[in-house]
Scaffold this motif. Sequence first.
Motif, PDB file in Angstrom:
ATOM      1  N   ILE A 221       0.836  -1.214   0.000  1.00 30.20           N
ATOM      2  CA  ILE A 221       0.000   0.000   0.000  1.00 30.20           C
ATOM      3  C   ILE A 221       0.867   1.258   0.000  1.00 30.20           C
ATOM      4  N   SER A 222       2.187   1.080  -0.215  1.00 28.59           N
ATOM      5  CA  SER A 222       3.074   2.244  -0.113  1.00 28.59           C
ATOM      6  C   SER A 222       2.858   3.237  -1.245  1.00 28.59           C
ATOM      7  N   SER A 223       2.130   2.806  -2.324  1.00 29.94           N
ATOM      8  CA  SER A 223       1.845   3.790  -3.364  1.00 29.94           C
ATOM      9  C   SER A 223       0.795   4.786  -2.881  1.00 29.94           C
ATOM     10  N   MET A 224      -0.001   4.388  -1.867  1.00 27.13           N
ATOM     11  CA  MET A 224      -0.995   5.317  -1.316  1.00 27.13           C
ATOM     12  C   MET A 224      -0.497   5.975  -0.033  1.00 27.13           C
ATOM     13  N   TYR A 225       0.101   5.162   0.811  1.00 25.94           N
ATOM     14  CA  TYR A 225       0.665   5.687   2.061  1.00 25.94           C
ATOM     15  C   TYR A 225       2.158   5.423   2.027  1.00 25.94           C
ATOM     16  N   LEU A 226       2.916   6.431   1.690  1.00 30.39           N
ATOM     17  CA  LEU A 226       4.358   6.246   1.572  1.00 30.39           C
ATOM     18  C   LEU A 226       4.956   5.757   2.884  1.00 30.39           C
ATOM     19  N   CYS A 227       4.357   6.224   3.989  1.00 32.36           N
ATOM     20  CA  CYS A 227       4.924   5.873   5.282  1.00 32.36           C
ATOM     21  C   CYS A 227       4.777   4.377   5.570  1.00 32.36           C
ATOM     22  N   ALA A 228       3.929   3.664   4.811  1.00 36.24           N
ATOM     23  CA  ALA A 228       3.763   2.239   5.059  1.00 36.24           C
ATOM     24  C   ALA A 228       4.981   1.454   4.596  1.00 36.24           C
TER      25      ALA A 228
END
Lengths: 359, 610, 142
Positions: B69-76
């Motif tokens: 999901i890092s494309s939506m939440y980089l912090c993930a």
Amino acid sequence: MARTVIPFGPQHPVLPEPIQLKLELEDETVVGVMPIIGYIHRGIEKAAELNDFRQNVFICERICGICSFIHALTYCEGAEAMTSVEVPPRARFLRVFWSELSRTHSHLLWLGLLADSMGFESLFMQIWRAREMILDISEMTAGHRIIQSTCIIGGVRRDIDKEMAKEVDKRLLAFKEMLDSTIAPVLLRDPTIKRRAVGKGMLSKEQAELLGAVGPTSRGSGVAIDIRQTGYAAYKEVGFEPVVETAGDSYARTLVRAREVYQCVELMRKALSMMPEGEILVRVDGYPEGEAMSRTEQPRGELIYYFRGNGTNNLERLKIRTPTFANIPTLLVMLPGCEMADVPVITLSIDPCIACTER
Amino acid sequence: MENEILVEKADFIPAVQKMLAEKARFGTTSCVDLGDKFELIYHFEPQESPEPLTHIRVKIAKEETLPSISSMYLCAALIENEIQENFNVQISGIALDYQKRFLRSKESPESALLKPVPYAPKPPARLPVRCGEACPAGIDIPRYVRLIGEGKFAESLATIKQSMPFPGILGRVCFAPCEDNCRQAKQEEPIAIRMLKRFAYDHASYGEKATAKQTGKRVAIIGSGPAGLAAAYYLAKMGHGVTIFESLPQAGGMMRVGIPSYRLPRKILDDEINMVKNLGVEIKTNTKVESLDTLFKDGYQAVLVATGAHQGMKLGVEGEEHPKVMECIDFLRDVAFGKMVKLGDRVMVIGGGNAAIDSARTALRLGSKEVTILYRRTRAEMPADAEEVEEAIKEGVKIEFLAAPKKIFSENGAVTLENIRMKLGAPDASGRPRPEPIEGSEFKVGVDSIIAAIGQTPAVPEQFNIEIGRFGNVIVAEGDTFATSKEGSFAAGDAVTGPASVVEAVGAAKKAAISIDKYLGGKGVLPVEEIKVKEPTSRHTFLERWQEKREVEVSIVDGSVTVSVEKKRAEMPCLPLEERLGKFDEVELGLTEEMAIAEGQRCWRCDLEQ
Amino acid sequence: MGILSTSRMKSPWLLHFDCGSCNGCDIEILAALTPLYDIERFGIVNMGNPKHADVLLVTGPANHRNYRVLRNLYQQMRDPKGVIVVGTCGCTGGVFHNCPNVLGGIDKVIPVDVYVPGCAARPEAIIDAVVLALGKLKAYGK
């Protein structure tokens, strides 16, 4: 312009803890950063699955010695939720007191290290001198300077009687006076600090949200988020407003922490004066079952524990998300573009706690 | 746990997208090893305020791959990396990969998000400075001085124009309270702020931007002096129709009839007046307004009375009505309009203000041989500009201090002035020592003519029917709104303050224009043109210049330190003395480009000090 | 006693390395340098360079990731040198004894001269330990 890669750490004079930053330089300007962590990984999450769930308070407390009380508190909040224990009100107020004591000493420690990394030796010494006053209160109330070890599942282990509360209040006022007279004016007005911190390590509000920054790092960029607003322990009764600065540079983060020190003193005095009479500890029966989340505001930001129990005296899973872990990605934005000599100040400005991060 | 969302692997990404749409912040991810499969729990924080977390739970088989999901939440990305490493969960497409080396950015659309903020620190907040605070018109002095130092003359002129419409006039005649308040004056000499203003006007041009949309309201302004013209300028820019009524044949008020042309060339004055005319302001000369009511009847919604102070004060001595005694204001007006004035060789000017100096210097230019100024206090108390006094003395004007006239009479065909010596006593209401006559010290002087220049007062016609103050004959106007006792009429300039300066009149007119605009239903916002220039971020450049321009000498013998200042205040080039007499050419010639830039760079930039 | 060993006795320089402690002992070492305890008045200076240092202060238990770094630092220091372990976890593994990534006490990696127990160790104990370690340095010259 030649590109050079310079390793910064793991053993470095301005870093009390081991973290390595591989800095990619173009002349003196940083163009890329690679943080490398893992030097002090101990495997505490795994150890927590091997220990009795009541023992875990003490190992969680030693995840980080600076904010030890808040780690213990977070663990206890979760364990209490799983074993359905209601903590007596007096214990909740005492938990606020020691939490804020931890926060005060953590912020002062950080302000001192910041002064040291700027080469401002005398301010460093002044701040640490003030910090000794807080450590004296800790020793007086909990019996130890650094690791209080007062929080256990079901309440707290030590009480603060009226006489001691009076003495603590007196010392807090003396501490505040010292802040007012020697430290706050320097932080607010000194051109040395401003030249080293203003405009350095910019983090915009959008970036702070995108990178999931927490605590003073995000509050310095104008994101008003403080987990104490959820009202755990007795924060709902004590009441407070989060400290927010909007500039997003190292100086804004410094100001957030400096202002929070004042806030902490007020919260401690409020907690002691509002504290009701009564029990401080209740008996805990049963074993943890099911799942729980507990979140608290550590000096560095939001701390999240995830618990899963299966009805035995061992936890099935304990997951800890520490604030520095969430703040490290912001270095990828703050550092590129700065000069090599500013790296220590900017790195310190997120208040990295590697012991937390690596557990 | 509360707020749980159980999803299959296929629904996982849409569920996260839904959280994103609800503006939830990503908290963390927990992974539990269930023996044959993994359970991943993604914790989100809904909304901005801290509420109970929402948990998206997804179970995958051990060999299965879960999309990142890092494309939506980089912090993930960090947490996914950690879980991948600790549990051997397969997660595909992580934006930042630290499998081997922590956080190595891959080429993905998200890596663009990681670009640092452009490394341009915000300019520090500017401090109020003493020169700027002293300026009645509120000009941003430090900025225009700095811009001249940087060679950006047009931007500098535009900066002045932001707060004041007449740089050409004030660059020549302003009494420069800013220079008295310059911080540099304490150690060195003040920056030549006025000369730089004149330089900016002479060496750059400024195109007036289009005025605001016409409001259809009409304003009448009585008097075309500095206050009237400045108010007309601002009111016209705010879109009102403005008509100026001037009783004299030419517009300009005191600037035309009070200030001699060797200080303010008529071309500059005409240019500035034409600039105001070009904004659509109509100036009706030779038109005396008899009553305010007729103006209102003629369709003007508001009236500004800016009639100035044109009535000379009486000397109050015996024999004042002698034909050879004239008012300085009449004298200067006659000269300005080219009337022949016969003075004779010996001229005595009574008074110590700028008008007295102007009269004396004008008399010299008309051919008088011996011009003396009579002043009852000493030079330190003289209200006239020190620079002007200096120039007058250079040109040959004599000044008789500590003397006052007592009697004027004719003797042997010439006018004789009997004077008395004075001494300074205790301070009076104005803070200056009160002059006291010394008994028996009378002396006589024979002259050809006498010019009385002891002050002026406003002369407001009674038909205006507005309240006049008890002292000084001035119009009573409210402090912030400049409104007079009559509805819809305002007043500004010398008519309100008594005789003052051009810059004070302009400053007051600006405020009056705002007030009139508000009265006419506008918002009272002056049109200000934005100037696009790079702002300095600190005084660093100043510190470097400090090193350059100073030579510090340390004496080994006594350890004393001498600081020698290399660059002094620029000296205004002036017309040679012998070329001045007999004609009215401008005395000050203006700074050269090098001088102006050096002077601009001399500024300490107190506004940037932190 | 020669001038070298006298000056070493009078002004020992420290190198501090965090091996995986909770920070508690580390900040107590720093606190020992600051005004209340002020070990600098004894000539004891905290240095960042292993080749400058006489005494190595280690906090925390050794682990699989950093024991090589610790050994490397120890080898870089010039003789005579003393090693002080600060904190219970560094002495024996302590509260972290059953953590999966922890090797145990520091003495499993490098020889240790002085053990300072305590969680966290107090600054007074740390000052005392430095003085004890000097005894070893003193013996070297003879």
